[in-house]
Motif scaffolding. Structure first.
Motif, short mmCIF file in Angstrom:
data_model
loop_
_atom_site.label_atom_id
_atom_site.label_comp_id
_atom_site.label_asym_id
_atom_site.label_seq_id
_atom_site.Cartn_x
_atom_site.Cartn_y
_atom_site.Cartn_z
N PRO A 1 -9.59 -2.29 2.55
CA PRO A 1 -8.76 -2.21 3.77
C PRO A 1 -9.46 -2.79 4.99
CG PRO A 1 -8.68 -0.13 2.61
CD PRO A 1 -9.74 -0.96 1.93
N LEU A 2 -10.79 -2.59 5.07
CA LEU A 2 -11.54 -3.12 6.21
C LEU A 2 -11.44 -4.65 6.23
CD1 LEU A 2 -13.43 -2.23 8.54
CD2 LEU A 2 -15.34 -2.73 7.03
N LEU B 1 -15.67 3.91 -6.00
CA LEU B 1 -14.27 3.95 -5.57
C LEU B 1 -14.17 4.13 -4.06
CD1 LEU B 1 -12.15 5.98 -8.14
CD2 LEU B 1 -11.71 3.70 -7.23
N GLU B 2 -15.01 5.03 -3.51
CA GLU B 2 -14.98 5.24 -2.06
C GLU B 2 -15.27 3.94 -1.33
OE1 GLU B 2 -14.06 8.00 -0.59
OE2 GLU B 2 -14.24 9.50 -2.19
N PHE C 1 -11.41 15.27 -4.34
CA PHE C 1 -12.12 14.04 -4.70
C PHE C 1 -12.92 13.57 -3.50
CE2 PHE C 1 -12.64 9.58 -5.70
CZ PHE C 1 -12.76 9.56 -7.08
N SER D 1 -16.40 9.51 -6.55
CA SER D 1 -17.00 8.30 -7.09
C SER D 1 -17.36 7.39 -5.94
CB SER D 1 -16.00 7.62 -8.03
OG SER D 1 -16.20 6.23 -8.03
N LEU D 2 -18.65 7.11 -5.81
CA LEU D 2 -19.11 6.26 -4.71
C LEU D 2 -18.51 4.84 -4.81
CD1 LEU D 2 -20.83 6.05 -2.18
CD2 LEU D 2 -22.74 5.33 -3.61
N VAL E 1 -9.12 6.33 4.00
CA VAL E 1 -10.02 6.96 3.03
C VAL E 1 -9.48 8.33 2.63
CG1 VAL E 1 -12.32 7.99 2.80
CG2 VAL E 1 -12.07 5.68 3.72
N ILE F 1 -9.46 3.12 9.24
CA ILE F 1 -10.13 3.15 7.94
C ILE F 1 -10.39 4.59 7.44
CG2 ILE F 1 -12.14 2.34 6.62
CD1 ILE F 1 -10.27 0.07 7.45
N PHE G 1 -6.46 8.01 0.26
CA PHE G 1 -6.86 7.65 -1.10
C PHE G 1 -7.51 8.84 -1.81
CE2 PHE G 1 -6.88 3.16 0.57
CZ PHE G 1 -5.87 2.70 -0.26
N TRP H 1 -12.18 1.55 -1.56
CA TRP H 1 -11.06 1.77 -0.65
C TRP H 1 -11.47 1.92 0.81
CZ3 TRP H 1 -9.82 5.90 -4.62
CH2 TRP H 1 -10.48 7.10 -4.38
N THR H 2 -12.76 1.75 1.08
CA THR H 2 -13.18 1.58 2.48
C THR H 2 -13.23 0.08 2.80
OG1 THR H 2 -14.52 3.56 2.34
CG2 THR H 2 -14.96 2.10 4.17
N PHE I 1 -16.86 12.52 1.75
CA PHE I 1 -16.15 11.43 2.44
C PHE I 1 -14.98 11.96 3.26
CE2 PHE I 1 -18.54 9.39 -0.84
CZ PHE I 1 -19.01 8.24 -0.22
N PHE J 1 0.82 -1.21 0.00
CA PHE J 1 0.00 0.00 0.00
C PHE J 1 0.86 1.27 0.00
CE2 PHE J 1 -3.52 -2.82 1.21
CZ PHE J 1 -4.49 -2.34 0.35
N LEU K 1 0.01 2.95 8.76
CA LEU K 1 0.10 1.50 8.59
C LEU K 1 0.84 0.84 9.75
CD1 LEU K 1 0.66 1.29 4.75
CD2 LEU K 1 -1.21 0.24 6.02
N THR L 1 1.14 7.84 5.63
CA THR L 1 0.77 6.48 5.24
C THR L 1 1.60 5.46 6.02
OG1 THR L 1 0.19 7.25 3.04
CG2 THR L 1 0.57 4.90 3.27
#
Lengths: 328, 543
Positions: free
Chosen positions: A73-74, A65-66, B281, A62-63, B331, B327, B334, A69-70, B285, A33, B366, B362
């Motif tokens: 990793p979870l 994509l969100e 982006f 972008s939902l 987010v 998490i 990213f 990447w949620t 979120f 990562f 991690l 990062t």
């Protein structure tokens, strides 16, 4: 070159490979990562630099994509959570037949006492291949028992016992560190763990002078301090009969049930009014300040030995029988 | 440059009044921000001096440069000064104070006098703690673990605790001011969805300041009481419980990590968008991730106590929650990276620092996952692995973000440009120096080298020498900005109102802004980070 520049401590316990295995995988996933993020930043920074890409393209987000990447990793982290917890759970459950070593930590030294009554300072001698349970307490501040080669660490607190366990798998001499800051000579509170072949260990054990086993020392204290006048091995005592109590649930006078573990015995000696056994009066005086950490451990070892009838003296109505049974 | 000359002549918050009194009694949020800037910079150098002494001592395995007691005081005072008097106030009290009213289009914070009071409380707390240090020092570690701190330490624990106690009120008042300002004083049209992410993340941090700080205050007061009057709270010999202290301490001090990092994340959101010329982006979120971090951050404190003797089941719950709090941070990373996609990217100093932040944060994040993992934590907790991890988050993350923000808004705050070439060099030195200092400590930690050791076994020396060498590069990286920022105050190019051609209300007033911020109350009719409709001007400043 890597011989002189190691990245791992020695692996000298059954935990070591388990912990290192999880660590390897975490390093791999983290490296993936981290490199992904570094690579993307570098790639975007070069490809879309202003001189070649003067006009940004506006993107809202972008939902999908969100969510990606949620959730990824979870999911990955739940795997690590489960694996890490599994190791921890095993570490919290010492096997019943583990040999026990008592440790008293103080500013700034480690004192060890073996079941046979031998004592060590800043050195811990262990046989290879045996499960070892450490029962530890501190005389002053918080310390922490840390053996990197075993991948094991447990804080040592004043006022209670903490335990940990491990199985040494390789003979050798390993670092013992105090890992919780404890004052001026914290970095001097170090020692050695010496793991020996069983025969050499036996020879070492019989070479040391000891004044009887830990439990038999505890038995003497039990008489000297007058415990035996009330805690008789029949039903006539003013205190509970302690034979066979260790490790069993005990009904308290307020209706609760507690398991009579090392910490319960300790509390009952130092603060007897806290958890009184059902059917008895809170008449026992406190022994706070009268019993040293070492003597407490001897008393606890004695009461524990009463729980192991081991064939002889099973009816347990004679006071002398149980203490002598400790021959492990 | 015709406009620039005009800007400097104009009346602004710096030349509106003169004299020491006009500064010490000011209620202008911008001047108070400058007072904070000066005070926390002083604290940074004091804490940095302690750090250099620590690194010098650790060049050799033997404890030979200073005595054990001195060494213990050095790392304690380094921790106390950096955590409570530099990191916690850094972005909120300097950049937040300066920018939040400007960003929401207000004349000042909701309670200007309370804001000044908060600076005085900070100074009173800081001077109290420094006095304790000068008159003999403290040796408990910044964590004040009991019963060492309440019974066994022979140093000025009460003085340091009282200093932190007082400074805590400063933090609470600043948080309160931010929350109320963001709720009540937004300009017409500045809806929650148009709020800059810097305000969102400071808002989240302010929630923690208001809710968490009272707990550390009362905890340190109990430490002082037990020490002075032998009230049995934490010492088992007096009937107390030493683990109670750890629960109370980390109930604040873990969320405090998010007080430090959240405002830094806000800075990065502003900078990445500006130098990519793009809307962020996934605005919602990123904004909600801040709130999620603030809420979850309150529920993970016992992950500092996995080997302290807590129940297995408690450890399990806190481990799970610690994974969850990672998490929303992921987010954010990213989303920042995705913001650069198809952007139009410029490499000015703030952006270089932001690149550094994203990379180092990062790594810091991690490695936090390693520590959340119970099996690994048992081995690496209380070793240099933990030291490396939190420095990656606090220094690699937070201080990088602070430096990024300072460069980004320096023209707005002072009306002067900093020298871009030197600044880029400093960003590079900080990045290289930081990694050389702290990456070896991950390996040291896994090797089993315990933290807070004055002397260490000889096999750990190579990595320690590397670390000390890196710290000297890092120091140069921090000294440089100190010099060129001061230089720029007199010799820097005068800054136009919007040198980066950024969006955001703070760029729509002059540099430096007038005392009342805006000549007319702005009315917001556009979305946040509306770079699409921002005219693409030729670059006039920098490279």
């Amino acid at each position: 070159m890597w011989k002189n520049f190691p990245l791992f401590p020695e692996r000298a316990s059954a935990w070591a490979w388990q912990v290192d295995g999880l660590y390897f995988l975490l390093v791999a996933v983290s490296a993936f990562f981290t490199l992904l993020i570094f690579a993307l930043i570098f790639f975007f920074a070069v490809k879309y630099r202003r001189s070649v890409h003067p006009h940004a393209v506006q993107i809202e987000g972008s939902l999908p994509l969100e969510l990606t990447w949620t959730l990824i990793p979870l999911g990955i982290s739940m795997v690590f959570f489960a694996w890490g917890s599994l190791i921890y759970f095993q570490q919290a459950r010492p096997p019943k037949d583990a040999m026990e070593v008592y440790a008293v930590a103080k500013q700034w030294m480690w004192k060890f006492e073996y079941e046979g009554g031998q004592r060590d300072i800043n050195e811990l001698h262990l046989p290879v291949g045996r499960d070892v349970k450490m029962i530890m307490s501190s005389q002053d501040v918080i310390h922490s028992f840390y053996v990197p080669a075993f991948r094991i660490k447990a804080d040592v607190l004043p006022g209670r016992f903490t335990t940990t366990w491990f199985r040494p798998t390789k003979t050798g001499t390993y670092h013992l560190f105090c890992a919780e800051y404890c004052g001026t000579e914290h970095s001097g509170m170090i020692g050695q763990v010496i793991v020996m072949e069983p025969a050499a260990y036996q020879a070492w054990m019989s070479g040391g002078s000891s004044t009887g086993t830990l439990a038999s020392n505890g038995q003497q204290l039990f008489q000297q301090l007058g415990c035996s006048t009330c805690h008789r091995f029949d039903t006539q005592g003013r205190g509970p009969n302690l034979a066979g109590v260790f490790g069993k649930p005990v009904m308290l006078d307020d209706g609760r049930t507690v398991v009579a573990d090392e910490n319960y015995l300790r509390e009952s000696i130092l603060n007897p009014g806290a958890k009184v056994v059902s059917g008895f009066k809170p008449i026992m005086p406190t022994f706070q300040g009268q019993v040293s950490e070492e003597n407490l451990m001897a008393l606890v070892a004695y009461v524990k030995s009463l729980a192991q009838p081991q064939g002889k003296g099973t009816d347990g109505n004679e006071a002398a029988a149980p203490g002598a049974s400790n021959t492990q | 440059m015709a406009t620039a000359v005009q800007t400097v002549e104009r009346e602004n918050y710096l030349n509106a009044n003169y004299g020491i009194k006009s500064w010490l009694l000011t209620t202008d949020h911008k001047r108070i921000a400058m007072l904070y800037l000066i005070s926390i910079t002083a604290m940074f150098w004091i804490g940095g001096f302690f750090a250099m002494m620590i690194r010098l001592e650790l060049l050799t395995p033997a404890g030979d440069l200073v005595s054990s007691d001195t060494y213990n005081k050095l790392f304690t005072m380094h921790g106390i000064v950096m955590v409570f008097f530099f990191l916690i106030p850094s972005v909120p009290a300097v950049l937040g104070n300066f920018l939040i009213p400007l960003m929401v289009g207000a004349k000042d914070l909701a309670f200007p006098r309370v804001n000044l009071l908060s600076w005085y409380l900070y100074m009173a707390g800081g001077i109290t703690a420094l006095t304790a240090m000068v008159t003999g020092g403290v040796d408990t570690g910044w964590t004040f673990y009991t019963p060492f701190s309440t019974t066994y330490s022979n140093t000025h624990v009460i003085g340091a605790a009282v200093g932190i106690f007082i400074a805590g009120f400063s933090s609470i008042l600043t948080g309160l001011n931010f929350i109320i300002t963001i709720h009540r004083m937004r300009a017409p049209g500045m809806t929650w969805r148009r709020l800059p992410l810097f305000c969102w993340s400071n808002y989240a941090a302010a929630l923690i300041m208001v809710l968490g700080t009272p707990v550390i205050a009362i905890t340190l007061l109990l430490v002082a009481f037990e020490r002075a009057f032998h009230i049995g709270v934490f010492n088992p010999q007096l009937g107390g419980d030493p683990l109670l202290f750890q629960h109370l301490f980390w109930f604040y001090s873990h969320p405090a990590v998010y007080i430090m990092i959240l405002p830094g994340m806000g800075v990065i959101s502003e900078i990445v968008t500006c130098f990519s010329r793009k809307r962020v982006f996934g605005y919602e979120f990123v904004a909600l991730a801040s709130i999620a971090i603030a809420v979850l951050g309150f529920l993970v404190w016992a992950h500092h106590m996995f080997v302290a003797g807590i129940s297995v089941y408690a450890a399990l719950v806190f481990s799970l929650l610690s994974y969850l709090v990672a998490i929303p941070s992921a987010v954010k990373v990213f989303n920042w990276t995705a913001t650069m996609y198809k952007g139009s990217i410029r490499y000015n100093t703030p952006m270089l620092y932001a690149f550094g932040f994203i990379g180092l944060f990062t790594v810091g994040g991690l490695t936090g996952v390693f520590l959340a993992s119970l099996g690994i934590d048992v081995h690496v907790t209380d070793t240099y692995f933990v030291v490396a991890h939190f420095h990656y988050v606090m220094v690699g993350g937070m201080v990088m973000a602070y430096m990024a923000g300072l460069h980004f808004w320096w023209p707005k705050m002072t009306g002067r440009m900093y020298p871009e070439g030197w600044a880029k060099l400093s960003a590079l030195l900080v990045f290289v120096g930081f990694n050389t200092t702290f990456f070896p400590q991950f390996i040291l930690g896994y090797m089993g080298s315990p933290r807070r050791y004055h002397a260490y076994p000889p096999e750990f020396q190579v990595l320690n020498v590397l670390s000390t060498a890196g710290s000297s590069i890092l120091a140069v990286g921090y000294v440089l900005p100190m010099i060129y920022f001061l230089w720029s105050l007199r010799y820097g190019e005068p800054a136009p109102p919007n040198p980066w051609n950024a969006v955001g209300l703070e760029w729509m007033t002059s540099s430096p802004p007038p005392t009342h911020n805006f000549d007319e109350t702005p009315v917001v009719t556009w979305e946040a980070y509306d770079y699409e409709n921002q005219p693409q001007e030729e670059v006039t400043i920098g490279h």
